[in-house]
Design a protein around this motif. Structure first.
Motif, mmCIF file in Angstrom:
data_model
loop_
_atom_site.group_PDB
_atom_site.id
_atom_site.type_symbol
_atom_site.label_atom_id
_atom_site.label_comp_id
_atom_site.label_asym_id
_atom_site.label_seq_id
_atom_site.Cartn_x
_atom_site.Cartn_y
_atom_site.Cartn_z
ATOM 1 N N THR A 15 0.835 -1.197 0.000
ATOM 2 C CA THR A 15 0.000 0.000 0.000
ATOM 3 C C THR A 15 0.870 1.249 0.000
ATOM 4 O O THR A 15 1.697 1.445 0.896
ATOM 5 N N GLY A 16 0.671 2.096 -1.011
ATOM 6 C CA GLY A 16 1.386 3.361 -1.079
ATOM 7 C C GLY A 16 0.621 4.444 -0.339
ATOM 8 O O GLY A 16 -0.606 4.482 -0.369
ATOM 9 N N ARG A 17 1.359 5.333 0.327
ATOM 10 C CA ARG A 17 0.751 6.420 1.084
ATOM 11 C C ARG A 17 1.210 7.757 0.499
ATOM 12 O O ARG A 17 2.390 7.915 0.157
ATOM 13 N N PRO A 18 0.300 8.711 0.396
ATOM 14 C CA PRO A 18 0.694 10.002 -0.191
ATOM 15 C C PRO A 18 1.778 10.725 0.606
ATOM 16 O O PRO A 18 2.612 11.418 0.017
ATOM 17 N N ASP A 19 1.791 10.582 1.937
ATOM 18 C CA ASP A 19 2.848 11.244 2.713
ATOM 19 C C ASP A 19 4.223 10.662 2.388
ATOM 20 O O ASP A 19 5.227 11.373 2.413
ATOM 21 N N SER A 20 4.265 9.367 2.064
ATOM 22 C CA SER A 20 5.539 8.754 1.665
ATOM 23 C C SER A 20 6.007 9.304 0.325
ATOM 24 O O SER A 20 7.213 9.511 0.112
ATOM 25 N N VAL A 21 5.057 9.545 -0.586
ATOM 26 C CA VAL A 21 5.413 10.127 -1.885
ATOM 27 C C VAL A 21 5.940 11.548 -1.696
ATOM 28 O O VAL A 21 6.941 11.941 -2.306
ATOM 29 N N LEU A 22 5.284 12.324 -0.840
ATOM 30 C CA LEU A 22 5.774 13.679 -0.563
ATOM 31 C C LEU A 22 7.187 13.639 0.007
ATOM 32 O O LEU A 22 8.030 14.474 -0.332
ATOM 33 N N ARG A 23 7.470 12.657 0.854
ATOM 34 C CA ARG A 23 8.812 12.524 1.415
ATOM 35 C C ARG A 23 9.826 12.232 0.312
ATOM 36 O O ARG A 23 10.938 12.791 0.310
ATOM 37 N N SER A 24 9.454 11.384 -0.620
ATOM 38 C CA SER A 24 10.368 11.052 -1.714
ATOM 39 C C SER A 24 10.617 12.263 -2.620
ATOM 40 O O SER A 24 11.655 12.351 -3.277
ATOM 41 N N LEU A 25 9.662 13.194 -2.639
ATOM 42 C CA LEU A 25 9.806 14.412 -3.444
ATOM 43 C C LEU A 25 10.543 15.513 -2.696
ATOM 44 O O LEU A 25 10.833 16.574 -3.268
ATOM 45 N N GLY A 26 10.830 15.284 -1.409
ATOM 46 C CA GLY A 26 11.449 16.320 -0.598
ATOM 47 C C GLY A 26 10.460 17.381 -0.157
ATOM 48 O O GLY A 26 10.840 18.514 0.164
ATOM 49 N N LEU A 27 9.170 17.026 -0.097
ATOM 50 C CA LEU A 27 8.115 17.978 0.235
ATOM 51 C C LEU A 27 7.386 17.618 1.518
ATOM 52 O O LEU A 27 6.295 18.123 1.781
ATOM 53 N N GLU A 28 7.984 16.749 2.329
ATOM 54 C CA GLU A 28 7.277 16.272 3.520
ATOM 55 C C GLU A 28 7.045 17.369 4.553
ATOM 56 O O GLU A 28 6.123 17.273 5.382
ATOM 57 N N GLU A 29 7.855 18.436 4.531
ATOM 58 C CA GLU A 29 7.708 19.509 5.507
ATOM 59 C C GLU A 29 6.723 20.584 5.052
ATOM 60 O O GLU A 29 6.427 21.509 5.801
ATOM 61 N N SER A 30 6.216 20.481 3.839
ATOM 62 C CA SER A 30 5.302 21.500 3.326
ATOM 63 C C SER A 30 3.916 21.337 3.935
ATOM 64 O O SER A 30 3.503 20.237 4.308
ATOM 65 N N SER A 31 3.181 22.440 4.044
ATOM 66 C CA SER A 31 1.770 22.347 4.418
ATOM 67 C C SER A 31 1.024 21.666 3.277
ATOM 68 O O SER A 31 1.258 21.977 2.102
ATOM 69 N N HIS A 32 0.156 20.733 3.604
ATOM 70 C CA HIS A 32 -0.524 20.036 2.524
ATOM 71 C C HIS A 32 -1.919 19.574 2.937
ATOM 72 O O HIS A 32 -2.216 19.438 4.121
ATOM 73 N N ARG A 33 -2.758 19.351 1.919
ATOM 74 C CA ARG A 33 -4.108 18.837 2.100
ATOM 75 C C ARG A 33 -4.230 17.558 1.274
ATOM 76 O O ARG A 33 -3.932 17.567 0.065
ATOM 77 N N LEU A 34 -4.672 16.485 1.912
ATOM 78 C CA LEU A 34 -4.802 15.193 1.243
ATOM 79 C C LEU A 34 -6.283 14.885 1.023
ATOM 80 O O LEU A 34 -7.062 14.882 1.971
ATOM 81 N N ASP A 35 -6.651 14.617 -0.215
ATOM 82 C CA ASP A 35 -8.046 14.307 -0.544
ATOM 83 C C ASP A 35 -8.073 13.060 -1.423
ATOM 84 O O ASP A 35 -7.550 13.083 -2.542
ATOM 85 N N ARG A 36 -8.644 11.968 -0.901
ATOM 86 C CA ARG A 36 -8.741 10.747 -1.702
ATOM 87 C C ARG A 36 -9.965 10.859 -2.606
ATOM 88 O O ARG A 36 -11.091 10.973 -2.147
ATOM 89 N N MET A 37 -9.716 10.793 -3.907
ATOM 90 C CA MET A 37 -10.771 11.044 -4.879
ATOM 91 C C MET A 37 -11.625 9.816 -5.176
ATOM 92 O O MET A 37 -12.831 9.913 -5.350
ATOM 93 N N ARG A 38 -10.958 8.650 -5.263
ATOM 94 C CA ARG A 38 -11.715 7.431 -5.576
ATOM 95 C C ARG A 38 -10.891 6.192 -5.242
ATOM 96 O O ARG A 38 -9.660 6.265 -5.092
ATOM 97 N N LEU A 39 -11.586 5.078 -5.137
ATOM 98 C CA LEU A 39 -10.985 3.766 -4.918
ATOM 99 C C LEU A 39 -11.202 2.930 -6.167
ATOM 100 O O LEU A 39 -12.276 2.967 -6.762
#
Length: 241
Positions: free
Chosen positions: A206-230
């Motif tokens: 299972t991939g998590r969006p916060d892990s992707v942000l970390r890989s982009l070097g953006l984990e410290e940024s303010s962010h909003r997570l919205d799951r659109m669909r399954l």
């Protein structure tokens, strides 16, 4: 939209127990509830169903639990546009009646979108889930070009060694095969950037969006997570109309 209920029902072998029914609920979880953890969120659902005086089915054993089956728990801080939940009842009821009784009992931030009947004997949604689509808005000092370069770097990587905490232990894994799609989608408002992600979501992968942000070097940024669909391995079954 509410789909018509079929006349199919399942009874115990003796025929003495109440007829059971599976209702599939599509709902939206908004900002008001995004910091409510999954266990508390499940209790929120159960309390609303009890207040609506629904004939909930319960598990057997020392500590019976209402039979509520979520497709996927949302991470704390995330909202969801089209979340799925199966509810097992001990008596059949029309989806329209479910909406009429339950909608007034739901807290702010939890909205019914669709209620349909599904076969009582069917695969669990959690076992059919294969991917999730996310919209991620973030505020950062990086420019659009720098964000696009970070996305290209992640997509071109052959592996992305990552870690996560699970049951008190550090687990090492490769994030790259869990990222199915990643793109830059513009600026939704001043000083904000929008990313779209499609991540694998299977048992043990299972991939998590916060892990992707970390890989982009953006984990410290303010962010909003919205799951659109399954997305599922096969369309979730609905009972015949």
């Amino acid at each position: 939209m509410v789909k018509e209920m079929s006349q199919e029902a399942s009874k115990t072998e003796t025929g003495d127990m109440p007829t059971q029914q599976r209702l599939r609920i599509t709902y939206k979880k908004d900002d008001c509830l995004k910091y409510v953890g999954h266990l508390d969120f499940a209790r929120t659902w159960e309390r609303a169903l009890r207040r609506a005086d629904l004939p909930l089915a319960y598990s057997q054993g020392f500590n019976p639990q209402a039979k509520l089956q979520f497709a996927s728990a949302l991470p704390i801080g995330a909202t969801g546009r089209h979340e799925l939940l199966d509810i097992i009842l001990n008596e059949s009821m029309a989806p329209e009646d479910f909406v009429t009784k339950v909608a007034p009992q739901l807290p702010a931030g939890l909205t019914l979108i669709e209620v349909s009947e599904a076969p009582l004997k069917t695969k669990a949604l959690q076992n059919l889930l294969r991917s999730t689509e996310w919209q991620v808005d973030l505020r950062t000092d990086l420019s659009e070009e720098e964000i696009r370069d970070a996305i290209d770097r992640v997509l071109q990587a052959t592996e992305l060694p990552s870690t996560r905490r699970r049951k008190g232990k550090t687990v090492h894994y490769d994030l790259r095969p869990l990222i199915l799609a990643l793109s830059y989608d513009g600026a939704p408002e001043s000083d904000w950037h929008r990313l779209s992600m499609i991540l694998r979501s299977e048992p043990g992968a299972t991939g998590r969006p916060d892990s992707v942000l970390r890989s982009l070097g953006l984990e410290e940024s303010s962010h909003r997570l919205d799951r659109m669909r399954l997305s599922f391995a096969e369309p979730p079954e609905l009972a015949d109309s």
